[in-house]
Scaffold this motif. Sequence first.
Motif, PDB file in Angstrom:
ATOM      1  N   ASP A   7      -5.836  -2.369   7.297  1.00 39.33           N
ATOM      2  CA  ASP A   7      -6.394  -1.046   6.874  1.00 39.33           C
ATOM      3  C   ASP A   7      -8.262  -0.851   7.195  1.00 39.33           C
ATOM      4  O   ASP A   7      -8.436   0.159   7.330  1.00 39.33           O
ATOM      5  N   HIS A   8      -8.356  -1.171   6.903  1.00 40.21           N
ATOM      6  CA  HIS A   8     -10.122  -1.449   6.407  1.00 40.21           C
ATOM      7  C   HIS A   8     -10.966  -2.399   7.897  1.00 40.21           C
ATOM      8  O   HIS A   8     -12.197  -2.659   8.245  1.00 40.21           O
TER       9      HIS A   8
ATOM     10  N   LYS B 279      -7.925   8.623   4.024  1.00 42.83           N
ATOM     11  CA  LYS B 279      -8.568   7.777   4.062  1.00 42.83           C
ATOM     12  C   LYS B 279      -9.759   7.624   4.882  1.00 42.83           C
ATOM     13  O   LYS B 279     -10.857   6.644   4.803  1.00 42.83           O
TER      14      LYS B 279
ATOM     15  N   GLU C  63      -3.101   7.270  -4.141  1.00 47.13           N
ATOM     16  CA  GLU C  63      -3.241   6.101  -3.712  1.00 47.13           C
ATOM     17  C   GLU C  63      -4.888   5.465  -4.272  1.00 47.13           C
ATOM     18  O   GLU C  63      -5.133   6.930  -4.831  1.00 47.13           O
TER      19      GLU C  63
ATOM     20  N   LEU D 148     -12.868  12.615   0.295  1.00 44.63           N
ATOM     21  CA  LEU D 148     -11.508  12.646  -0.340  1.00 44.63           C
ATOM     22  C   LEU D 148     -10.706  13.984  -0.195  1.00 44.63           C
ATOM     23  O   LEU D 148     -10.763  14.679  -0.280  1.00 44.63           O
TER      24      LEU D 148
ATOM     25  N   SER E 150       0.735  -1.164   0.140  1.00 44.98           N
ATOM     26  CA  SER E 150      -0.307  -0.022   0.239  1.00 44.98           C
ATOM     27  C   SER E 150       0.626   1.900  -0.131  1.00 44.98           C
ATOM     28  O   SER E 150       1.626   1.167   0.642  1.00 44.98           O
TER      29      SER E 150
ATOM     30  N   TRP F 142      -2.295  10.677   4.047  1.00 47.20           N
ATOM     31  CA  TRP F 142      -2.888   9.816   3.774  1.00 47.20           C
ATOM     32  C   TRP F 142      -4.348   8.918   5.208  1.00 47.20           C
ATOM     33  O   TRP F 142      -5.596   8.752   4.358  1.00 47.20           O
TER      34      TRP F 142
ATOM     35  N   LEU G 245      -8.444   3.767  -3.663  1.00 45.81           N
ATOM     36  CA  LEU G 245      -9.826   2.766  -2.784  1.00 45.81           C
ATOM     37  C   LEU G 245     -10.580   2.147  -3.780  1.00 45.81           C
ATOM     38  O   LEU G 245     -11.041   3.237  -4.885  1.00 45.81           O
TER      39      LEU G 245
END
Lengths: 526, 526
Positions: B489-490, B466, B397, B419, B81, B462, B399
């Motif tokens: 991350d999620h 995110k 990045e 974002l 990532s 970031w 997503l």
Amino acid sequence: MQWDAWGDPACRRELSDGVRALLTSALGVTAPPVLRRSIGEVPVEPSALGPTHLRALSAVVGDSHVGVSDIDRLLHAGGKSTLDLLRRRSVDRQQAPDAVLTPGGADEVQDILRYCSKHRIAVVPFGGGTSVVGGLDPVRDGFEAVVSLDLRRFDQLSDLDEESGIATLGAGITGPRAEELLRARGFSIGHFPQSFRFATIGGFAATRSSGQASAGYGRFEDMVHGLTVVTPSGVLVTGRAPASAAGPDLGELFVGSEGTLGVITEVRVRVHHVPEAIEREGWNFPDFATGAAALRQLVQESSVPTVLRLSDEAETGVNLATTGKIGESAVAGGCLGITTYEGTAELVSQRMAQARAVLAAHGGTSLGPEPGNDWEKGRFDAPYLRDALLDAGALCETLETATTWGNLANVRTAVTQALVDALTTQGTSPLVMCHISHTYTTGASLYFTVVCAQTTDPSGQWLAAKRAAGDAITGSGATITHHHAVGVDHRPWMADEIGGLGANILQAVKNAVDPAGILNPGKLIP
Amino acid sequence: MQWDAWGDPACRRELSDGVRALLTSALGVTAPPVLRRSIGEVPVEPSALGPTHLRALSAVVGDSHVGVSDIDRLLHAGGKSTLDLLRRRSVDRQQAPDAVLTPGGADEVQDILRYCSKHRIAVVPFGGGTSVVGGLDPVRDGFEAVVSLDLRRFDQLSDLDEESGIATLGAGITGPRAEELLRARGFSIGHFPQSFRFATIGGFAATRSSGQASAGYGRFEDMVHGLTVVTPSGVLVTGRAPASAAGPDLGELFVGSEGTLGVITEVRVRVHHVPEAIEREGWNFPDFATGAAALRQLVQESSVPTVLRLSDEAETGVNLATTGKIGESAVAGGCLGITTYEGTAELVSQRMAQARAVLAAHGGTSLGPEPGNDWEKGRFDAPYLRDALLDAGALCETLETATTWGNLANVRTAVTQALVDALTTQGTSPLVMCHISHTYTTGASLYFTVVCAQTTDPSGQWLAAKRAAGDAITGSGATITHHHAVGVDHRPWMADEIGGLGANILQAVKNAVDPAGILNPGKLIP
């Protein structure tokens, strides 16, 4: 449905003289007709549910939604396997759930499950009552009582997202009612199992049902966008998106959970526009192997019909594929294939042309639209035929499996031989017929129909045959059930099917959602 | 792959002067290039694995299959990532697993898991190392040590059932190697995610991967016929038949389990004949809404292309869809669609005609084969571009999510806005681009690419963006990930994604298969 037979008594099927003659001459059927009793005459085991529980449960759902009459209870006493029907005809005092609850919402279901968990009352979720594997048997399994939880009041099409093609349907809606509600808006689900006329949306999900149009529209699990499931430990809502990588698909744990992990109250199901055009075509193949190879080529390399079926020589010979003409006129040998195509007129025509080219190149000869139309007319009627055969003293039952294309011939031979041996040993040499009705790129289903004379103990007779067939299925590496589900009847093979660790995982999930173990005991989990 | 960047250093991508100028003028990129260090220069946290454990594990896999060098450990220190890459460049002393084990068979994996369960050593299964969600982070989580379990020696095509179209592949085989092995026999899997060149078959299954040809061949979960999974509590073999109604599909628990429930050692995967013909065609749509509606009509009502993509106006404007030409020549406004068709020459031609008619009827204008061919050439190269942008001081990045067609515009707006807001607040107004790359009858994926100038704390920068995007995704009812998986991350959004009961179920399964909790701690399960 009738308490001791399939469906609507008005649809009762009489056997033609030709079929009766065939039963006598070919199978030696001589047994007298089995006793049939009207539902009011049947003695039922008294309800074990005491007045305190009855009052408490009535307080949840309302007095008018608790059924304790013998008739209510008998109508929820189980499903419609041949063993079920034989038991209803041969056993005097009938087992039945102690009460029938018809809750009106998910909150009431939750309250019922909490109460029953606390008071050790087993709960059997009930949809259309069409199980053929004992999935609805009122198993007490050490519990104080057992109640049937009938979902008929979950009967609303509560949302239709026309843009996304997703309908939100109550779990208790039957197949025909769902199609009726959706067709009024121009949509259809396209799920047509043989139980279609009586089975429910929730039942389709709970049993991993597969319909006759699975080649075109997929299995019911493919159609499920999301579920609402009420468990003793809370509510689970699955299906957040058309597809997700957010961990394991927990919805897949409840599709096929057969009421053992929760009560499915609502299904968000994929729908499509009512097809503009439908075409049907019958095919003749010189033998089953050639026909199976043609079907394989079709699903692996071409456009696929909406319905795709192939009867073997025996089934083709008695015309079982088109039940309206059974025993009357046999096609000229070989194996009968049925194809149908649905969609826009243009796509139907193009797909049909693509498929026809493949089938013809692999040994098929077109028989025109008639066999497909005949099949269509009688496609939900086979269970009525079974009742007529049972009444005439014949034993008739079906079983099914699926395996890879590479293993298909092996499984068909092994299962057929097991059935023939197990029944011939009992002095009742059977007719065993087989068809493919569900195809995948990697394999297909095999559906067997068995007819023979009844012995004096037809239940024991069939249990021996079923045991032999199940062992042959498992022994040859196929699955113990492709679409009938597990229930009580297939449970003995489940440990082999999913392995010891698989069984532990299933039990761990069960313990998490149903710590008291009240949900449909005795089913599915080995 | 390089320790601090994507892929092969020989494929390093230089930004054109045009792009550099654009970064400066449009996004205000001024930050100096970030430090890059050669792998030999990097200080690594010393291994916490004592000599007793090392000897015991060496006895299982053999001395030559235990890596304890800093380089071995750094190459297994995590995924790819942007946060990973920033951390490798900005943090002095690097975290890494304490050892890298490369077992040679399922028995060795089982022995490793038993030993590590007993001695409280965490195990991170490692395939191609391409996670972009922290799925490979060497999380200690209270354990004595953490080892990486690299599956590269599971590298065999051990069986190919050509009739059934099923290949049995070792979990450690990379995408290109699997295609090479199969193409020698005339077959292909057809799974081409952006990570294809480095990711492994086992990784595809463990993360519910979805490839660029998902419209034609499905998601990887659709391709999985069966898995062999080694857990601390034993081995599970799933996939007995092409389809089954024998209870919940337990295989679906392990597809997407991200190494937290077991180590996938073997995958039986659906394969098809190498397509005879491939056609590609680009399309222009006046705007994203029109293009999305055209894609929806196509997948709901017609034959579907093998690849089906639609870039929004922003992505189309910078030509990101065809990375070879990025920033060089913009198409004349609107939105770029890409279609490809694979199969026999005849079917490709027929399907293409069917799809073209639908796309044209819904507002599309054909751009001929060139945009499709350009896309094809650069389709695995975007991660190299990201590295070049990072080196130039830009933050880049991606997503992704998925939702129903009815909710698509809403989700795209919410995520874009989140974002833009989160980055503009930090003084770095971003370019946010979006495309649809996976379509279903009920909905589609949305894939966002974000580029802006780096602040002095690009990781923190970031993380804030995110967090805002994840909240917007979850808040608008979409899934937190369509194909990147959960990892670390999620994980903050998983409780919302699957609900409290869903989380309990997942934990119950975890406890059943991995009672000591050693498998990939800190990932997936909320």
